[in-house]
Design an enzyme around this catalytic site. Sequence first.
Site, short mmCIF file in Angstrom:
data_model
loop_
_atom_site.label_atom_id
_atom_site.label_comp_id
_atom_site.label_asym_id
_atom_site.label_seq_id
_atom_site.Cartn_x
_atom_site.Cartn_y
_atom_site.Cartn_z
N ASP A 171 0.82 -1.21 0.00
CA ASP A 171 0.00 0.00 0.00
C ASP A 171 0.85 1.26 0.00
OD1 ASP A 171 -2.28 -1.54 0.15
OD2 ASP A 171 -2.47 -1.37 2.32
N LYS A 172 0.25 2.34 -0.46
CA LYS A 172 0.92 3.64 -0.49
C LYS A 172 1.52 4.01 0.86
CE LYS A 172 -0.15 8.58 -0.83
NZ LYS A 172 -1.22 9.59 -1.03
#
Length: 360
Positions: A171-172
């Site tokens: 994930d970011k």
Amino acid sequence: MDRDYQDFDDLEATDAADGLAGASADGQELFEHFRFVADKGQQLLRVDKFLVAHMPKASSRNRIQQAAEAGCILVNGKAVKSNYRVKPDDVVSIVMDRPRYEMEIVAEDIPLDIVYEDDDVLVVNKPAGLVVHPGHGNYSGTLVNALAWHFRDTPNYDVNDPRLGLVHRIDKDTSGLLVVAKTPDAKTDLGRQFFNKTTKREYIALVWGIPNPPEGTVSTNIGRDVRDRLKMTVYPLDGAEGKRAVTHYEVTEPLGHVAAVKCVLETGRTHQIRVHMRHLGHPLFNDARYGGDIPLRGNTSAKYRQFITNCFAVCPRQALHARTLGFVHPRTREEMFFTAPIPADMEALLERWRSYATAN
């Protein structure tokens, strides 16, 4: 049927393939790019030949076979191998780990923390806040744009070639290790390792509360939350919704109202650790999407509330780090393990909780 098939070359052997066998850091949501329904008079035909016939502008039959090997060819919603024989009314789909897009990836001078690199693979330590791949409106400023810059003078590396590049994602706002394939053979081999669940992936998380028992395994299905499409949620393991997800966890450091937890992934679903820890009643610290961005343990005093506010400011994202990555080198067959130190924001957060736990 007149369609643009250039996107078919975007097929990847990624964590998404893992999801089809049951796609991903953090498994990936899969997006359908092509769909064909076999005629009622369809004669039995191998699915790779069927797709070549229906996609004359697409890549070679060999590329279609690679897509099947990666788990990206579905028939009636289930992954099949290239020798599957298509029958009348079969629904044949091609899925990928990102939405369709038509933009060419542009090189951008974004710093990379390279942990290891040779002629076949590159291992990078991604900082929190960096999107991995263009998509969902993020067509620049991503890790892939940074890789394009890094490989700008490498003749055999084309960042727009789906046979090369990232093998999995996180994930970011999760930090940590990712592996990049520099050759088609490396990507195929690494993709197979992720598909077969032989890679080693260990994460460190800070969660609200102290899980009891302090170590265990969470086994559920994980799928899209029907009430909020931006979230994933758990479903019964033997149910029809979602895909099988398995997380092994162990409390490594109880710290009063929170705990540092080691999580080892057996599968790789979208938001898997975040969803599983919330399912246990212990959301990740400062995970806004899954309810960890408010004080879930502790007292109601103004002093404590200020302490929590300061902690959120120190680590303004979910406290999750992909610390260890292990795989077999695709050419030398050597077992390789890499470790990325806990980043400064999470380390500062842990130190604050250590001090709090000692004083209280």
